[in-house]
Design an enzyme around this catalytic site. Structure first.
Site, mmCIF file in Angstrom:
data_model
loop_
_atom_site.group_PDB
_atom_site.id
_atom_site.type_symbol
_atom_site.label_atom_id
_atom_site.label_comp_id
_atom_site.label_asym_id
_atom_site.label_seq_id
_atom_site.Cartn_x
_atom_site.Cartn_y
_atom_site.Cartn_z
ATOM 1 N N GLY A 139 -9.150 0.517 13.507
ATOM 2 C CA GLY A 139 -8.001 1.408 13.665
ATOM 3 C C GLY A 139 -8.143 2.281 14.897
ATOM 4 O O GLY A 139 -7.203 2.435 15.684
ATOM 5 N N GLU A 171 5.049 1.986 15.250
ATOM 6 C CA GLU A 171 5.793 1.730 14.015
ATOM 7 C C GLU A 171 4.840 1.446 12.858
ATOM 8 O O GLU A 171 5.021 1.974 11.770
ATOM 9 C CB GLU A 171 6.748 0.547 14.214
ATOM 10 C CG GLU A 171 7.548 0.174 12.995
ATOM 11 C CD GLU A 171 8.534 1.257 12.545
ATOM 12 O OE1 GLU A 171 8.918 1.228 11.363
ATOM 13 O OE2 GLU A 171 8.912 2.128 13.351
ATOM 14 N N TYR A 202 -2.172 -0.975 10.749
ATOM 15 C CA TYR A 202 -2.739 -1.431 9.488
ATOM 16 C C TYR A 202 -4.060 -2.126 9.750
ATOM 17 O O TYR A 202 -4.165 -2.959 10.650
ATOM 18 C CB TYR A 202 -1.778 -2.402 8.790
ATOM 19 C CG TYR A 202 -2.286 -2.907 7.464
ATOM 20 C CD1 TYR A 202 -2.353 -2.076 6.353
ATOM 21 C CD2 TYR A 202 -2.704 -4.219 7.327
ATOM 22 C CE1 TYR A 202 -2.819 -2.548 5.130
ATOM 23 C CE2 TYR A 202 -3.169 -4.704 6.107
ATOM 24 C CZ TYR A 202 -3.226 -3.861 5.018
ATOM 25 O OH TYR A 202 -3.690 -4.322 3.801
ATOM 26 N N VAL A 203 -5.044 -1.746 8.939
ATOM 27 C CA VAL A 203 -6.332 -2.435 8.917
ATOM 28 C C VAL A 203 -6.564 -2.840 7.470
ATOM 29 O O VAL A 203 -6.425 -2.027 6.549
ATOM 30 C CB VAL A 203 -7.474 -1.539 9.436
ATOM 31 C CG1 VAL A 203 -8.823 -2.230 9.281
ATOM 32 C CG2 VAL A 203 -7.229 -1.146 10.891
ATOM 33 N N GLY A 253 -14.062 0.682 12.686
ATOM 34 C CA GLY A 253 -13.636 1.095 14.022
ATOM 35 C C GLY A 253 -12.403 0.375 14.547
ATOM 36 O O GLY A 253 -11.969 0.631 15.668
ATOM 37 N N TYR A 299 -6.237 10.643 11.617
ATOM 38 C CA TYR A 299 -5.441 11.024 12.784
ATOM 39 C C TYR A 299 -5.840 12.410 13.296
ATOM 40 O O TYR A 299 -5.921 12.637 14.505
ATOM 41 C CB TYR A 299 -3.951 10.990 12.465
ATOM 42 C CG TYR A 299 -3.438 9.624 12.073
ATOM 43 C CD1 TYR A 299 -3.932 8.454 12.654
ATOM 44 C CD2 TYR A 299 -2.447 9.491 11.110
ATOM 45 C CE1 TYR A 299 -3.464 7.208 12.296
ATOM 46 C CE2 TYR A 299 -1.962 8.240 10.748
ATOM 47 C CZ TYR A 299 -2.475 7.112 11.341
ATOM 48 O OH TYR A 299 -2.004 5.879 10.980
ATOM 49 N N ASN A 333 -0.643 10.269 2.244
ATOM 50 C CA ASN A 333 -1.701 9.382 2.726
ATOM 51 C C ASN A 333 -2.834 10.200 3.365
ATOM 52 O O ASN A 333 -3.028 10.208 4.578
ATOM 53 C CB ASN A 333 -1.110 8.375 3.723
ATOM 54 C CG ASN A 333 -2.061 7.246 4.034
ATOM 55 O OD1 ASN A 333 -3.262 7.333 3.793
ATOM 56 N ND2 ASN A 333 -1.532 6.185 4.606
ATOM 57 N N TYR A 369 0.833 -1.209 0.000
ATOM 58 C CA TYR A 369 0.000 0.000 0.000
ATOM 59 C C TYR A 369 0.867 1.258 0.000
ATOM 60 O O TYR A 369 0.544 2.242 -0.665
ATOM 61 C CB TYR A 369 -0.922 -0.014 1.225
ATOM 62 C CG TYR A 369 -1.702 1.264 1.405
ATOM 63 C CD1 TYR A 369 -2.804 1.545 0.604
ATOM 64 C CD2 TYR A 369 -1.335 2.195 2.371
ATOM 65 C CE1 TYR A 369 -3.517 2.720 0.761
ATOM 66 C CE2 TYR A 369 -2.041 3.366 2.544
ATOM 67 C CZ TYR A 369 -3.133 3.628 1.731
ATOM 68 O OH TYR A 369 -3.835 4.796 1.890
ATOM 69 N N GLU A 370 1.981 1.205 0.726
ATOM 70 C CA GLU A 370 2.864 2.370 0.834
ATOM 71 C C GLU A 370 3.884 2.429 -0.304
ATOM 72 O O GLU A 370 4.817 3.221 -0.259
ATOM 73 C CB GLU A 370 3.573 2.379 2.191
ATOM 74 C CG GLU A 370 2.609 2.651 3.324
ATOM 75 C CD GLU A 370 3.267 2.716 4.687
ATOM 76 O OE1 GLU A 370 4.454 2.316 4.838
ATOM 77 O OE2 GLU A 370 2.600 3.175 5.630
#
Length: 174
Positions: A98, A84, A87-88, A96, A132, A125, A23-24
């Site tokens: 995360g 670190e 991930y979901v 819910g 957040y 992202n 994903y990243e």
């Protein structure tokens, strides 16, 4: 449901780390092995810790994880948590999980008297950044992450061992 990881979770955590790296856009950089994770999480001197997010109690499907370690602030004089990885899995996002993983880590901080709970997020992202921010997490825009790895790390380490280094330590182990 959120619970501490067990050795039986290592393969699932490893798989999710690879999903996160994909994903990243950095799958080729995710080189950790299951054995390394098992040792780091459950060896004689665990260096990291993990929480598992599971779907409803009936199916008990692993849908996410948080991997964290303690850090220390010289300013507050207390430990903190550095997250670190969070991930979901895509099919479980919005459920819910995360938020529950982060809430459990916040609970651990408060319970243990830790003053900080920190993590990094890639600047592109946007969904994670918005999530957040919805929790009240502040961006530390004045701080820039720095990293040494590969050849620059090797070169700097060699300097510490060099006979030309007048400040070379005689013996140092951590």
């Amino acid at each position: 449901m959120i619970r501490p990881a067990t050795p039986a979770d290592v393969a699932r955590i490893h798989a999710m780390i690879r999903e996160l790296a994909d994903y990243e856009r950095a799958l080729d950089e995710a080189r950790a092995t299951e054995e390394q994770l098992r040792d780091a999480l459950f060896g004689a001197d665990p260096a990291v810790f993990a929480l598992i997010a599971e779907s409803d109690a009936d199916r008990r499907e692993t849908v996410g994880f948080a991997l964290w370690f303690r850090n220390f602030s010289t300013w507050t004089g207390t430990h903190g948590i550095y997250l670190e990885d969070l991930y979901v899995r895509p099919h479980a996002r919005g459920g819910g999980h995360g938020r529950a993983l982060l809430a459990e880590l916040a609970r651990i901080c408060v319970e243990r008297g830790y003053q900080r709970f920190e993590w990094s997020v890639l600047d592109w992202n946007a969904p994670s950044i918005a999530f957040y921010e919805s929790l009240g997490a502040e961006a530390m825009d004045e701080w820039t992450v720095r990293r040494l790895s590969g050849e620059p790390l090797q070169a700097l380490a060699a300097l510490a061992q060099s006979d030309e280094n007048p400040n070379r330590p005689t013996s140092l182990s951590i």
